[in-house]
Design an enzyme around this catalytic site. Structure first.
Site, PDB file in Angstrom:
ATOM      1  N   PRO A  96       0.819  -1.213   0.000  1.00  0.00           N
ATOM      2  CA  PRO A  96       0.000   0.000   0.000  1.00  0.00           C
ATOM      3  C   PRO A  96       0.857   1.269   0.000  1.00  0.00           C
ATOM      4  O   PRO A  96       1.885   1.318   0.669  1.00  0.00           O
ATOM      5  CB  PRO A  96      -0.825  -0.107   1.291  1.00  0.00           C
ATOM      6  N   VAL A  97       0.419   2.251  -0.793  1.00  0.00           N
ATOM      7  CA  VAL A  97       1.169   3.507  -0.920  1.00  0.00           C
ATOM      8  C   VAL A  97       0.965   4.368   0.339  1.00  0.00           C
ATOM      9  O   VAL A  97      -0.097   4.323   0.958  1.00  0.00           O
ATOM     10  CB  VAL A  97       0.663   4.257  -2.179  1.00  0.00           C
ATOM     11  N   GLY A 100       3.857   3.582   5.143  1.00  0.00           N
ATOM     12  CA  GLY A 100       5.020   3.288   5.990  1.00  0.00           C
ATOM     13  C   GLY A 100       5.666   1.956   5.674  1.00  0.00           C
ATOM     14  O   GLY A 100       6.588   1.536   6.358  1.00  0.00           O
ATOM     15  N   LEU A 101       5.188   1.278   4.610  1.00  0.00           N
ATOM     16  CA  LEU A 101       5.761  -0.036   4.272  1.00  0.00           C
ATOM     17  C   LEU A 101       6.820   0.056   3.166  1.00  0.00           C
ATOM     18  O   LEU A 101       7.258  -0.968   2.638  1.00  0.00           O
ATOM     19  CB  LEU A 101       4.658  -1.015   3.853  1.00  0.00           C
ATOM     20  N   GLY A 102       7.197   1.258   2.806  1.00  0.00           N
ATOM     21  CA  GLY A 102       8.317   1.401   1.867  1.00  0.00           C
ATOM     22  C   GLY A 102       7.951   1.168   0.413  1.00  0.00           C
ATOM     23  O   GLY A 102       8.804   0.723  -0.373  1.00  0.00           O
ATOM     24  N   SER A 103       6.711   1.470   0.035  1.00  0.00           N
ATOM     25  CA  SER A 103       6.295   1.146  -1.346  1.00  0.00           C
ATOM     26  C   SER A 103       7.156   1.870  -2.381  1.00  0.00           C
ATOM     27  O   SER A 103       7.547   1.277  -3.392  1.00  0.00           O
ATOM     28  CB  SER A 103       4.814   1.468  -1.561  1.00  0.00           C
ATOM     29  N   ALA A 105      10.307   2.951  -2.211  1.00  0.00           N
ATOM     30  CA  ALA A 105      11.651   2.376  -2.313  1.00  0.00           C
ATOM     31  C   ALA A 105      11.599   0.993  -2.970  1.00  0.00           C
ATOM     32  O   ALA A 105      12.471   0.641  -3.766  1.00  0.00           O
ATOM     33  CB  ALA A 105      12.285   2.278  -0.929  1.00  0.00           C
ATOM     34  N   ASP A 147      14.998   3.048   4.155  1.00  0.00           N
ATOM     35  CA  ASP A 147      14.043   2.255   3.364  1.00  0.00           C
ATOM     36  C   ASP A 147      14.743   1.559   2.197  1.00  0.00           C
ATOM     37  O   ASP A 147      14.622   0.346   2.009  1.00  0.00           O
ATOM     38  CB  ASP A 147      12.908   3.140   2.831  1.00  0.00           C
TER      39      ASP A 147
END
Ligand code: MEV
Length: 308
Positions: A96-97, A100-103, A105, A147
């Site tokens: 998900p954009v 905070g999951l680094g999409s 990078a 990231d």
């Protein structure tokens, strides 16, 4: 045809303070992935397709600060390819954009890998990470580099800005449940707000960053010595320091409380904050119950991941 994938990431400890030179711990999340595919095209030029963001365009028409275009141009420059063969680049992601999951990078890393391999010059992880860092700067101004580092190396890392990567050795694996508030929270804004706060009273906020850095160092020791039970209270301490930095939110705190009520040993926001994801440290067997409790408290999704 060449394709490459890159995982998402979570920050276990140390977000924000890492921008100011303190250590942070991050791990890859392989349950979500960005994928890039590069193939020969019949028409000249470089055609870029990313249906997730409704993009289908010729590279030449994309501005310099468009992140996918910047990643492609970065590879072509790094490999000294002045006029690439006719190409089609296809990018998709389950990360998900702005969560905070680094999409951002992960998309850059997958794209840089697939394109450099297609051009016959696959780049090593360190170069992939450095090129992705240049794109990260477009996403959020003053990134620490954590990231792109954790995602390019796909290993748990102890990261200090500007220093060589240190791989974390996880003595006893542990389980994390990631809960997504569903609130899109661009890292750039949270990082910018923390900077403005810091500028109002540098000694005060430097002291908070020091305390976060100390938590990250203690967490590293706990992870490397297998003292997983120490991590819960360190997460709580880190969360309270992040609240002082004003990057928490009612949605994050609702999920954190739901995590504790369902038996988590620790919980905190992860990444830029203000929305996005939180993480909860759980006993493996209790992970489905905690995931269910997070969904019940409003999480758009919950991912269970194993560290180590
Ligand atoms: C983003 O994943 C982590 C932050 O510390 C920003 C950064 O390190 O660049 C908030």
């Amino acid at each position: 045809m060449t394709s490459a994938s890159a995982p998402g990431k979570i920050i276990l400890f140390g977000e924000h303070a890492v921008v100011y030179g303190r250590p942070a711990l991050a791990v890859p999340v392989t349950e979500v992935q960005a994928t890039a595919r590069v193939e020969e095209a019949s028409r000249p030029g470089v055609w870029v397709e990313a249906p997730d963001i409704s993009l289908a365009a010729d590279l030449a028409s994309l501005p310099a600060d468009q992140p996918l275009a910047a990643a492609i141009r970065g590879v072509l420059t790094a490999l000294d390819v002045a006029s690439p063969p006719p190409l089609k680049v296809f990018i998709s992601s389950t990360i998900p954009v702005a969560s905070g999951l680094g999409s951002g990078a992960a998309v850059s890393v997958a794209l840089i890998r697939a394109l450099s391999a297609f051009l016959g010059q696959p780049l090593p992880d360190g170069r992939v990470s450095a090129l992705a860092y240049e794109v990260e700067k477009l996403h959020h101004g003053t990134p620490s580099g954590i990231d792109n580092t954790v995602i390019a190396h796909a290993l748990p890392v102890y990261f200090v800005r500007g220093e060589p990567i240190e791989v974390l050795s996880v003595k006893v694996p542990f389980t994390i449940v990631i809960g997504d508030t569903g609130v899109a929270a661009p890292t750039r804004e949270a990082v910018g707000d923390v900077r403005r706060l810091w500028e109002t009273d540098k000694p005060r906020w430097e002291a908070v960053f020091d305390r976060i850095g100390e938590v990250a160092r203690r967490a590293r020791q706990a992870i490397e010595s297998g003292s997983v039970s120490d991590l819960g209270s360190l997460m709580a301490e880190n969360q309270s320091l992040l609240e002082q930095l004003t990057v928490s939110s009612p949605e994050l705190e609702r999920l954190i409380s739901a995590g504790y009520r369902s038996g988590a040993n620790g919980a905190k926001l992860s990444g830029g904050g203000r929305g996005g994801n939180m993480i909860a440290l759980v006993e493996k067997g209790n992970a489905p119950a905690v995931a269910e409790a997070l969904r019940g408290a409003g999480a758009r999704r919950a991912i269970v991941t194993q560290v180590g």
